[in-house]
Design an enzyme around this catalytic site. Structure first.
Site, PDB file in Angstrom:
ATOM      1  N   GLN A  31       9.717  -3.049  17.152  1.00 56.31           N
ATOM      2  CA  GLN A  31       9.016  -3.870  17.252  1.00 56.31           C
ATOM      3  C   GLN A  31       8.603  -4.666  16.296  1.00 56.31           C
ATOM      4  OE1 GLN A  31       7.045  -2.258  20.935  1.00 56.31           O
ATOM      5  NE2 GLN A  31       7.458  -0.531  19.817  1.00 56.31           N
ATOM      6  N   GLY A 139      11.447   7.074  26.672  1.00 49.66           N
ATOM      7  CA  GLY A 139      11.306   7.669  27.637  1.00 49.66           C
ATOM      8  C   GLY A 139      12.081   6.983  28.696  1.00 49.66           C
ATOM      9  N   ASP A 156       2.387   4.290  29.803  1.00 48.40           N
ATOM     10  CA  ASP A 156       0.839   4.010  28.691  1.00 48.40           C
ATOM     11  C   ASP A 156       1.358   2.701  28.138  1.00 48.40           C
ATOM     12  OD1 ASP A 156      -0.357   2.293  27.746  1.00 48.40           O
ATOM     13  OD2 ASP A 156      -1.242   4.295  26.326  1.00 48.40           O
ATOM     14  N   THR A 158       4.439  -0.749  27.240  1.00 50.51           N
ATOM     15  CA  THR A 158       3.520  -2.243  26.713  1.00 50.51           C
ATOM     16  C   THR A 158       4.891  -2.907  28.333  1.00 50.51           C
ATOM     17  OG1 THR A 158       6.166  -2.224  25.978  1.00 50.51           O
ATOM     18  CG2 THR A 158       4.633  -2.644  24.237  1.00 50.51           C
TER      19      THR A 158
HETATM   20  N1  SAM Z   1      -2.547   0.437  25.635  1.00 46.76           N
HETATM   21  C1  SAM Z   1      -2.167  -0.885  25.263  1.00 46.76           C
HETATM   22  C2  SAM Z   1      -1.426  -1.301  26.737  1.00 46.76           C
HETATM   23  O1  SAM Z   1      -1.470  -1.127  27.599  1.00 46.76           O
HETATM   24  O2  SAM Z   1      -0.916  -2.407  26.411  1.00 46.76           O
HETATM   25  C3  SAM Z   1      -0.817  -0.072  24.316  1.00 46.76           C
HETATM   26  C4  SAM Z   1       0.420   0.461  24.691  1.00 46.76           C
HETATM   27  S1  SAM Z   1       1.538   1.406  24.020  1.00 46.76           S
HETATM   28  C5  SAM Z   1       0.651   0.465  22.275  1.00 46.76           C
HETATM   29  C6  SAM Z   1       2.641   0.729  24.052  1.00 46.76           C
HETATM   30  C7  SAM Z   1       3.667   1.500  23.617  1.00 46.76           C
HETATM   31  O3  SAM Z   1       5.036   2.633  24.335  1.00 46.76           O
HETATM   32  C8  SAM Z   1       4.394   1.090  22.589  1.00 46.76           C
HETATM   33  O4  SAM Z   1       3.900   2.099  21.125  1.00 46.76           O
HETATM   34  C9  SAM Z   1       5.537   1.134  23.276  1.00 46.76           C
HETATM   35  O5  SAM Z   1       6.783   1.426  21.647  1.00 46.76           O
HETATM   36  C10 SAM Z   1       5.873   2.729  23.812  1.00 46.76           C
HETATM   37  N2  SAM Z   1       7.512   2.260  24.597  1.00 46.76           N
HETATM   38  C11 SAM Z   1       7.591   0.969  24.910  1.00 46.76           C
HETATM   39  N3  SAM Z   1       8.882   1.456  25.213  1.00 46.76           N
HETATM   40  C12 SAM Z   1       9.339   2.565  25.191  1.00 46.76           C
HETATM   41  C13 SAM Z   1      10.031   3.271  25.902  1.00 46.76           C
HETATM   42  N4  SAM Z   1      11.021   2.476  26.598  1.00 46.76           N
HETATM   43  N5  SAM Z   1      10.128   5.060  25.631  1.00 46.76           N
HETATM   44  C14 SAM Z   1       8.701   5.010  25.178  1.00 46.76           C
HETATM   45  N6  SAM Z   1       7.966   4.253  25.297  1.00 46.76           N
HETATM   46  C15 SAM Z   1       8.184   2.576  25.092  1.00 46.76           C
END
Ligand code: SAM
Length: 283
Positions: A31, A139, A156, A158
């Site tokens: 990203q 995930g 949690d 994106t």
């Molecule tokens: N609290 C915030 C929100 O609601 O937007 C922050 C969310 S947190 C930073 C989201 C995380 O999900 C990111 O660090 C991203 O890299 C991760 N992410 C996105 N797709 C993913 C996947 N397929 N598996 C694991 N993590 C993932």
């Protein structure tokens, strides 16, 4: 030099932040990541032009996604967090003394590293806690494995565009249901229903076949603009959602911890949904 940073989330409406200093800007393996300072919200993290966390208001989101299922469950000891590389959910999970294991599955090591370096108040030492295990993996792949089961699974993620899209599919929800222990609870971020109504309707249809109780609760997060944010709730035990504030307060008083948004009364109230949200669920 200050600059205006525009969040590009919606076609016809945009939120803009004054950035007085930029700490980090780069493409990670997955990203585009930016961390800057804003006088009102503190440190702000942006992924692919969408606001993820600010140090000013993250407590709302992290407390609600964590403490509502924790207190409803009453004795969750093993918790899985998917996404959440900033460490805020882990920090809240670890406030519960009975927790013996918290696994974080995050796709992007860069988010973990940059959060620790530039937003240390969010993880607040969580990554040094012996109960925490970090897995850098998609995930969806992790959830499809026939591995350990958890009392609580917190997504949690994106928004459902880019790497996070797969975390909003029916097969993912099905695998989440399989990875819960009996009595386990699943929560997820589900966007702002006034602006992202289809996301809420889709989630409801995709979860329903796999959980006896699939619902939402709400929280007002200042930087997720557009009204209440919806948090997804799913479990095989419909009684959790009916617990009264007296029960929740008793559990909390037996093992209190500091909060700034969550209270026992607010916990119960957050399940009361505006009619337009109920209608999106029934669509
Ligand atoms: N609290 C915030 C929100 O609601 O937007 C922050 C969310 S947190 C930073 C989201 C995380 O999900 C990111 O660090 C991203 O890299 C991760 N992410 C996105 N797709 C993913 C996947 N397929 N598996 C694991 N993590 C993932």
């Amino acid at each position: 030099v200050s600059a205006w940073v525009v969040e590009k989330l919606y076609e016809s409406w945009r939120q803009t932040f004054l950035a007085t200093k930029t700490f980090f800007e780069a493409r990670t393996d997955h990203q585009h990541l930016v961390i800057f300072e804003n006088p009102q919200f503190g440190r702000v993290m942006v992924l692919d032009d969408v606001i993820q966390v600010t140090t000013g208001d993250e407590f709302v989101y992290h407390e609600m996604l964590t403490h509502v299922p924790m207190l409803a469950h009453g004795n969750a000891t093993e918790v899985l967090v998917v996404g959440g590389g900033d460490g805020g959910i882990l920090r809240e999970v670890l406030k519960h003394k009975q927790v013996t294991k918290a696994v974080l599955v995050e796709i992007d090591q860069g988010v973990v590293d940059m959060s620790i370096e530039h937003m240390p108040s969010v993880s607040a030492g969580a990554y040094d806690d012996k109960r925490v295990e970090v897995v850098i993996q998609d995930g969806v792949e992790y959830m499809a494995e026939d591995g350990q089961k958890f009392d609580l699974i917190i997504i949690d993620s994106t928004d459902p565009a880019g790497p996070g899209e797969v975390l909003f599919t029916e097969s993912f929800y099905k695998n989440c249901a399989k990875r819960l222990k009996p009595g386990g609870i699943f929560t997820c971020q589900n966007g702002v229903p006034f602006m992202q109504g289809d996301e809420l309707t889709d989630t409801q249809h995709r979860r329903k076949p796999h959980f006896k109780d699939a619902a939402f609760y709400v929280a007002a997060v200042p930087t997720y603009v557009g009204g209440f944010m919806a948090l997804g709730w799913a479990t095989q035990d419909p009684s959790y959602r009916k617990l009264g504030a007296d029960v929740i307060r008793k559990r909390y008083d037996a093992n209190p911890f500091p909060t700034r948004y969550w209270t026992p009364d607010l916990h119960v109230a957050s399940f009361a949904l505006p009619r337009y949200v109920q209608e999106l669920m029934e669509k």
